[in-house]
Write a protein that holds these residues in place. Sequence first.
Motif, PDB file in Angstrom:
ATOM      1  N   PHE A 162       0.852  -1.217  -0.124  1.00 34.39           N
ATOM      2  CA  PHE A 162       0.066  -0.005  -0.023  1.00 34.39           C
ATOM      3  C   PHE A 162       0.904   1.441   0.018  1.00 34.39           C
ATOM      4  O   PHE A 162       0.130   2.400   0.192  1.00 34.39           O
ATOM      5  N   TYR A 180      -2.944   1.530   5.920  1.00 36.52           N
ATOM      6  CA  TYR A 180      -3.184   0.331   6.761  1.00 36.52           C
ATOM      7  C   TYR A 180      -4.439   0.261   7.403  1.00 36.52           C
ATOM      8  O   TYR A 180      -4.801  -0.818   7.507  1.00 36.52           O
ATOM      9  N   LYS A 212      10.107 -12.157   6.961  1.00 35.84           N
ATOM     10  CA  LYS A 212       8.749 -11.947   6.202  1.00 35.84           C
ATOM     11  C   LYS A 212       9.080 -10.952   5.038  1.00 35.84           C
ATOM     12  O   LYS A 212       9.719 -10.012   5.053  1.00 35.84           O
ATOM     13  N   ASN A 217      -1.151 -12.017  14.288  1.00 34.51           N
ATOM     14  CA  ASN A 217      -0.108 -11.057  14.527  1.00 34.51           C
ATOM     15  C   ASN A 217      -0.681 -10.013  15.414  1.00 34.51           C
ATOM     16  O   ASN A 217      -1.653  -9.436  14.899  1.00 34.51           O
ATOM     17  N   LYS A 234      -0.679  -6.713  17.274  1.00 36.66           N
ATOM     18  CA  LYS A 234      -0.115  -5.111  17.405  1.00 36.66           C
ATOM     19  C   LYS A 234      -1.128  -4.325  18.403  1.00 36.66           C
ATOM     20  O   LYS A 234      -2.198  -4.321  18.128  1.00 36.66           O
ATOM     21  N   MET A 251       5.376  -1.557  13.526  1.00 39.39           N
ATOM     22  CA  MET A 251       4.786  -0.759  12.721  1.00 39.39           C
ATOM     23  C   MET A 251       6.004   0.453  12.272  1.00 39.39           C
ATOM     24  O   MET A 251       5.697   1.647  12.628  1.00 39.39           O
ATOM     25  N   SER A 260      12.328  -5.981  15.417  1.00 33.28           N
ATOM     26  CA  SER A 260      13.942  -6.223  15.144  1.00 33.28           C
ATOM     27  C   SER A 260      14.571  -5.084  15.828  1.00 33.28           C
ATOM     28  O   SER A 260      13.896  -4.285  16.412  1.00 33.28           O
ATOM     29  N   TYR A 291      16.077  -0.053  11.496  1.00 35.23           N
ATOM     30  CA  TYR A 291      15.341   0.942  11.293  1.00 35.23           C
ATOM     31  C   TYR A 291      15.868   2.418  10.933  1.00 35.23           C
ATOM     32  O   TYR A 291      15.703   3.311  10.125  1.00 35.23           O
TER      33      TYR A 291
HETATM   34  O1  NPG Z   1       9.574  -4.115  11.359  1.00 35.29           O
HETATM   35  O2  NPG Z   1       8.381  -2.746  12.318  1.00 35.29           O
HETATM   36  C1  NPG Z   1       8.592  -3.477  11.505  1.00 35.29           C
HETATM   37  C2  NPG Z   1       7.870  -3.408  10.229  1.00 35.29           C
HETATM   38  C3  NPG Z   1       6.954  -4.828  10.207  1.00 35.29           C
HETATM   39  O3  NPG Z   1       5.907  -5.397   7.947  1.00 35.29           O
HETATM   40  C4  NPG Z   1       5.785  -4.753   9.026  1.00 35.29           C
HETATM   41  N1  NPG Z   1       4.860  -4.093   9.431  1.00 35.29           N
HETATM   42  O4  NPG Z   1       1.951  -4.664   7.769  1.00 35.29           O
HETATM   43  O5  NPG Z   1       2.829  -5.332   9.393  1.00 35.29           O
HETATM   44  C5  NPG Z   1       2.600  -4.612   8.556  1.00 35.29           C
HETATM   45  C6  NPG Z   1       3.959  -3.579   8.288  1.00 35.29           C
HETATM   46  C7  NPG Z   1       3.497  -2.240   8.478  1.00 35.29           C
HETATM   47  C8  NPG Z   1       4.633  -1.252   8.530  1.00 35.29           C
HETATM   48  C9  NPG Z   1       2.260  -1.819   8.674  1.00 35.29           C
HETATM   49  C10 NPG Z   1       4.306   0.101   8.692  1.00 35.29           C
HETATM   50  C11 NPG Z   1       2.015  -0.386   8.822  1.00 35.29           C
HETATM   51  C12 NPG Z   1       3.026   0.455   8.608  1.00 35.29           C
END
Ligand code: NPG
Length: 369
Positions: free
Chosen positions: A23, A55, A162, A261, A263, A292, A318, A323
């Motif tokens: 996205f 998202y 992933k 998953n 969050k 995220m 991670s 990041y």
């Molecule tokens: O390592 O924090 C991380 C990113 C993990 O892929 C990841 N997050 O869809 O889960 C997801 C995605 C994401 C990232 C979603 C940023 C929304 C914002």
Amino acid sequence: MRVRAIELVEVGLPLVRPFRTSFGEEHDKRAILVRADAGDVQGWGECVAAEEPRYSDEWLDGAWEVIERWLAPAVLDGGEIDDPHDVAARASWIRGHRMAKAAVEAAVLDAWTRAEGVSVSQWLGGVRDRIPCGVSVGIAPTVEAMLEEIRGYLAAGYQRVKLKIEPGRDVQVVGAMREALPDTPLSVDANAAYTLAQAPVFEALDELGLVMIEQPLDHEDLADHARLQARVRTPICLDESIRSTADARAAFELGACRVVNIKPGRVGGALEAVRIQEAAMQAGVPTWIGGMLETGVGRALNVALASLPGVTMPGDTSASARYFHQDLTELFVVSADGTMAVPQGPGIGVEPDPDRLRACTIRSTLIER
Ligand code: NPG
């Protein structure tokens, strides 16, 4: 404990490398940090709402307004807090806005546990002091670039990789990764980019020995996820579809997933995350903690949640260095065995460094009583 002021700080941090999903692409991490000032102690939380509502239906400016206008007053004007669960109770009249709610609850939870002198992990019922770590790899321009990035993560110890997929960049790319990395635990994440009509894509991915297929279909379509799960052996993991314990129970009853998953931002807070983890354990469904792209503030809460008993799979938790060149807090590191230490100090165990925070601040506002 009485919260006397709530401060909102919007921060911006450049990412080490752009992160592309089905996205969109992120170059900078922007987030709202929430500071709950309770006099002797203060606590920090992070809001995971992104700049645009891709998202989920929340976005950063909207979350800022919801917190400033309704959530912060609900906490500040509600009197003594007897327990961190009070935050969700005071905010329960506000429909939705889970990411905003989660951030405020996180700040109060951090302050509360600091006042009690316990770690958030301990207070939530965590059972381990190190957690297994996975890594999420954004969509890269070429297979070679993706492989090089992944080899770096594997050398660093990560236990699961992933891969982000999107229509047109799926079976072929994942097949190439599987061929190059025959023994690596691989999963894929579609971020809801497909429909059931594209089930053949997942039937082909089913042959690649993946740990799971994450959120293949629309976030509101549990029934089609159940239909797809019936067609593939690989466990389906739900992310966007699970916003509450009720969603999780419905998904388990329908057979829409075999992994979740979790969050905290997506489900309205760490305390709801704990309940989802409990419901999943009862249903025999393993869970892991997602990510995220959080700064150290949000990461610390994710790591605490990953210490819970039902969270048995490596998460997207991670190292800070994956990041950011420079984070806001003490750094989270992954050791050679692919694990990360759960902070044991009071609260979330880390705090934004004042100078670093100042350097990353875009705007701030203080709501006091
Ligand atoms: O390592 O924090 C991380 C990113 C993990 O892929 C990841 N997050 O869809 O889960 C997801 C995605 C994401 C990232 C979603 C940023 C929304 C914002």
